[in-house]
Scaffold this motif. Structure first.
Motif, mmCIF file in Angstrom:
data_model
loop_
_atom_site.group_PDB
_atom_site.id
_atom_site.type_symbol
_atom_site.label_atom_id
_atom_site.label_comp_id
_atom_site.label_asym_id
_atom_site.label_seq_id
_atom_site.Cartn_x
_atom_site.Cartn_y
_atom_site.Cartn_z
ATOM 1 N N GLU A 1 0.812 -1.215 0.000
ATOM 2 C CA GLU A 1 0.000 0.000 0.000
ATOM 3 C C GLU A 1 0.846 1.265 0.000
ATOM 4 N N THR A 2 2.129 1.142 0.330
ATOM 5 C CA THR A 2 3.005 2.315 0.335
ATOM 6 C C THR A 2 3.335 2.799 -1.072
ATOM 7 N N ILE A 3 3.147 1.954 -2.079
ATOM 8 C CA ILE A 3 3.448 2.345 -3.449
ATOM 9 C C ILE A 3 2.306 3.193 -4.000
ATOM 10 N N GLN A 4 2.649 4.403 -4.431
ATOM 11 C CA GLN A 4 1.649 5.331 -4.959
ATOM 12 C C GLN A 4 1.426 5.160 -6.459
ATOM 13 N N GLY A 5 2.327 4.450 -7.113
ATOM 14 C CA GLY A 5 2.195 4.217 -8.549
ATOM 15 C C GLY A 5 1.208 3.115 -8.858
ATOM 16 N N VAL A 6 0.872 2.986 -10.142
ATOM 17 C CA VAL A 6 -0.039 1.937 -10.606
ATOM 18 C C VAL A 6 0.652 1.104 -11.680
ATOM 19 N N VAL B 1 -4.274 0.473 -23.951
ATOM 20 C CA VAL B 1 -4.842 0.479 -22.601
ATOM 21 C C VAL B 1 -4.416 1.743 -21.865
ATOM 22 N N ILE B 2 -5.336 2.311 -21.109
ATOM 23 C CA ILE B 2 -5.046 3.505 -20.314
ATOM 24 C C ILE B 2 -5.001 3.125 -18.833
ATOM 25 N N THR B 3 -3.834 3.256 -18.228
ATOM 26 C CA THR B 3 -3.702 2.996 -16.790
ATOM 27 C C THR B 3 -3.498 4.287 -16.000
ATOM 28 N N ARG B 4 -3.181 5.354 -16.725
ATOM 29 C CA ARG B 4 -2.944 6.658 -16.092
ATOM 30 C C ARG B 4 -3.280 7.754 -17.101
ATOM 31 N N LEU C 1 -6.345 19.978 -10.735
ATOM 32 C CA LEU C 1 -5.639 18.699 -10.588
ATOM 33 C C LEU C 1 -4.404 18.849 -9.710
ATOM 34 N N LEU C 2 -3.634 19.890 -9.970
ATOM 35 C CA LEU C 2 -2.400 20.077 -9.209
ATOM 36 C C LEU C 2 -2.691 20.393 -7.748
ATOM 37 N N THR C 3 -3.687 21.208 -7.496
ATOM 38 C CA THR C 3 -4.060 21.524 -6.121
ATOM 39 C C THR C 3 -4.579 20.289 -5.391
ATOM 40 N N THR C 4 -5.361 19.477 -6.095
ATOM 41 C CA THR C 4 -5.880 18.235 -5.510
ATOM 42 C C THR C 4 -4.735 17.305 -5.139
ATOM 43 N N TRP C 5 -3.783 17.141 -6.053
ATOM 44 C CA TRP C 5 -2.613 16.279 -5.806
ATOM 45 C C TRP C 5 -1.817 16.803 -4.609
ATOM 46 N N THR C 6 -1.622 18.116 -4.551
ATOM 47 C CA THR C 6 -0.893 18.733 -3.444
ATOM 48 C C THR C 6 -1.539 18.386 -2.111
ATOM 49 N N ASN C 7 -2.839 18.521 -2.042
ATOM 50 C CA ASN C 7 -3.556 18.265 -0.788
ATOM 51 C C ASN C 7 -3.578 16.780 -0.436
ATOM 52 N N ALA D 1 4.494 13.888 5.292
ATOM 53 C CA ALA D 1 4.113 13.290 4.015
ATOM 54 C C ALA D 1 4.751 11.928 3.779
ATOM 55 N N SER D 2 5.850 11.635 4.461
ATOM 56 C CA SER D 2 6.493 10.331 4.281
ATOM 57 C C SER D 2 5.623 9.184 4.786
ATOM 58 N N GLN D 3 4.561 9.529 5.532
ATOM 59 C CA GLN D 3 3.639 8.507 6.021
ATOM 60 C C GLN D 3 2.329 8.488 5.237
ATOM 61 N N ILE D 4 2.213 9.341 4.235
ATOM 62 C CA ILE D 4 0.992 9.421 3.429
ATOM 63 C C ILE D 4 1.139 8.543 2.188
ATOM 64 N N ASN D 5 0.143 7.711 1.928
ATOM 65 C CA ASN D 5 0.189 6.797 0.783
ATOM 66 C C ASN D 5 -0.787 7.169 -0.333
ATOM 67 N N HIS D 6 -1.586 8.192 -0.133
ATOM 68 C CA HIS D 6 -2.563 8.574 -1.157
ATOM 69 C C HIS D 6 -1.829 8.918 -2.454
ATOM 70 N N PRO D 7 -2.256 8.379 -3.596
ATOM 71 C CA PRO D 7 -1.534 8.607 -4.851
ATOM 72 C C PRO D 7 -1.900 9.900 -5.564
ATOM 73 N N GLY D 8 -2.941 10.600 -5.091
ATOM 74 C CA GLY D 8 -3.419 11.743 -5.850
ATOM 75 C C GLY D 8 -4.181 11.284 -7.072
ATOM 76 N N PRO D 9 -4.606 12.199 -7.948
ATOM 77 C CA PRO D 9 -5.367 11.824 -9.153
ATOM 78 C C PRO D 9 -4.538 10.933 -10.087
ATOM 79 N N ILE D 10 -5.192 9.947 -10.652
ATOM 80 C CA ILE D 10 -4.541 9.057 -11.632
ATOM 81 C C ILE D 10 -5.364 9.026 -12.912
ATOM 82 N N LEU D 11 -6.657 8.765 -12.779
ATOM 83 C CA LEU D 11 -7.582 8.754 -13.914
ATOM 84 C C LEU D 11 -8.575 9.885 -13.755
#
Length: 478
Positions: free
Chosen positions: A298-303, A314-317, A424-430, A466-476
């Motif tokens: 769950e620590t990985i933010q990538g897909v 295929v669209i993954t991101r 999008l950028l503000t959402t990712w930041t938060n 932030a080192s403890q946050i796992n949320h990936p931010g917007p992807i799709l």
């Protein structure tokens, strides 16, 4: 007919069939080749025919070339740490250059170790002690960083699947020429429109060209050995770079030539060709684990983009993000990529737009650029990094403007896409806990080259844990 031999023959056929099934179920091997300071646009597989890279051409013919792969930062150690953890730089605890990955952070190599992989780091590290990163074996060499790759591959345990992180020092300054690749003349290089086309810059580029060709030589060495050992059919070979070329307006910058990485993947479940699928460097960790048949922490933010390897549509991101933090000079910029668009937000526009590679007292191309700036001889494109203040926001259409030279932020018809990217950028930041430090790490030098009294300050993500946050931010896009 000798009917006595029939049961023996059937047994042999069944035994061979069993071996075939077993072979198909073998865990795949991985060879991860990471270059240093190479922009995608400087390779022949992305259109540059001036630099000899026949082995990369060979690699591209064998696998899948990504035309839309983006890094999370264009700075050496934060980029590498982001890849190996699958996390954005400000989520790793090491978002600035020369900061070691905290021991609390895990890498995807740890997961491979637990699954029985033999893991090797050979060449440039620049992240943390190899054993902390999960590597069982490691070495480095000079000048290319690639000299030990072959011996590691030849001497590996033959009864284990393996993961090799092969990291070159090429093409990193200072240039060191040897007989492993051809040399180039100043007249044989191409000068980008944002660099001053003069003798210092052209000579500077010849060393860069040589080291790219030398890197290509070692790619060929690895390909040949994989074929010699007859294991290429069960091995994924992944090729990419940590950041753009070490020249002004490339390395450390969030423009396309600094943040786009070359990416080629060859392997047993890879259909040959090219894809325009958007992928991020933080997605590589999840992809490797999925290809290995392992779960993704769950620590990985990538897909994972493993499906793209077979179906190139295929669209993954749909959205990719990147950040620019301290790299000798104090900066705080953020970028979002969506479709053909790049949007950059500069939170400190009143600071000089500098890095080690654009320092007026640094390397030849930068010295020449700033000298011609003082003499009033630069073109508008060459003058962009000299402006003070810098734009607080920038918007570029990468299809119409591949060098990102024309800021179309204020063009009326771009109002809708600009609004979308700001959100999008503000959402990712938060969501990822990014922040603007109150007491940031300061510049290490002034414009006149004077070194300043220096100590590292607050880094992005420190105040928000932030080192403890796992949320990936917007992807799709929803």
């Amino acid at each position: 007919m000798n009917y006595f031999k029939i049961p023996i023959l059937l047994s042999l056929l069944l035994l061979l069939g069993a071996f075939e099934v077993s072979a198909d179920n073998r865990p795949p091997n991985f060879v991860f080749i990471l270059t240093d300071d190479i922009s995608a646009e400087d390779l022949s597989i992305y259109g540059n025919q001036l630099i000899d890279t026949p082995n990369l051409q060979r690699l591209a013919m064998m696998g899948l070339v990504f035309d839309n792969a983006y890094l999370t930062t264009s700075s050496c150690s934060p980029s590498r740490i982001s890849m190996i953890t699958g996390r954005y730089p400000h989520n790793t605890g090491a978002p600035e250059i020369h900061v070691e990955l905290p021991t609390s952070q895990k890498t995807f190599v740890h997961e491979l170790n637990k699954a029985g992989y033999h893991t090797v780091l050979s060449g440039k590290n620049h992240m943390a002690p190899p054993n902390q990163l999960g590597f069982l074996e490691h070495s480095d060499s000079k000048p290319a960083g690639s000299e030990n790759w072959l011996s590691h591959l030849q001497n590996r345990p033959k009864n284990q699947p393996f993961f090799f992180w092969l990291a070159s020092h090429d093409a990193h300054r200072d240039w060191q020429v040897n007989d492993k690749a051809r040399t180039y003349l100043p007249a044989q290089v191409e000068v980008q429109p944002y660099l001053y086309d003069g003798p210092l810059t052209r000579e500077d580029l010849t060393g860069y060209y040589h080291e790219i060709s030398r890197l290509d030589h070692y790619v060929g060495v690895i390909l040949n050995e994989l074929e010699k050992q007859d294991i290429l059919d069960n091995t994924y070979l992944i090729f990419l770079s940590d950041n753009g070329r070490p020249f002004p307006r490339s390395k450390t910058y969030l423009y396309k030539n600094g943040i786009q990485t070359p990416l080629v993947i060859v392997g047993p479940k890879v259909n040959k060709g090219r894809t325009n699928a958007l992928v991020s460097a933080i997605d590589v960790s999840a992809t490797i684990l999925e290809l290995a048949g392992l779960s993704i922490p769950e620590t990985i933010q990538g897909v994972s983009f493993s499906k793209v390897l077979q179906d190139h549509e295929v669209i993954t991101r749909e959205v990719a993000f990147a950040e620019r933090n301290w790299h000798r000079y104090s900066m705080h910029e953020r970028m979002v990529r969506l479709g053909d668009w790049i949007y950059i937000r500069n939170n400190w526009p009143n600071k000089r737009n500098l890095s080690g590679e654009s320092d007026p007292h640094g390397f030849p191309a930068a010295k020449e650029l700033w000298q011609k700036h003082e003499e009033g001889q630069l073109t508008p494109a060459q003058s962009l990094i000299t402006f003070l203040p810098q734009p607080a926001e920038e918007l570029y259409n990468t299809k119409n403007d591949p060098h990102n030279l024309k800021n179309v932020l204020y063009v009326p018809e771009n109002k809708e896409v600009l609004s979308e990217m700001r959100i999008l950028l503000t959402t990712w930041t938060n969501q990822t806990g990014d922040n603007i430090p109150n007491n940031p790490t300061p510049h290490k030098a002034t414009m006149d080259g004077k070194l300043l009294k220096w100590a590292r300050g607050e880094m992005p993500g420190d105040a928000t844990n932030a080192s403890q946050i796992n949320h990936p931010g917007p992807i799709l896009m929803n």
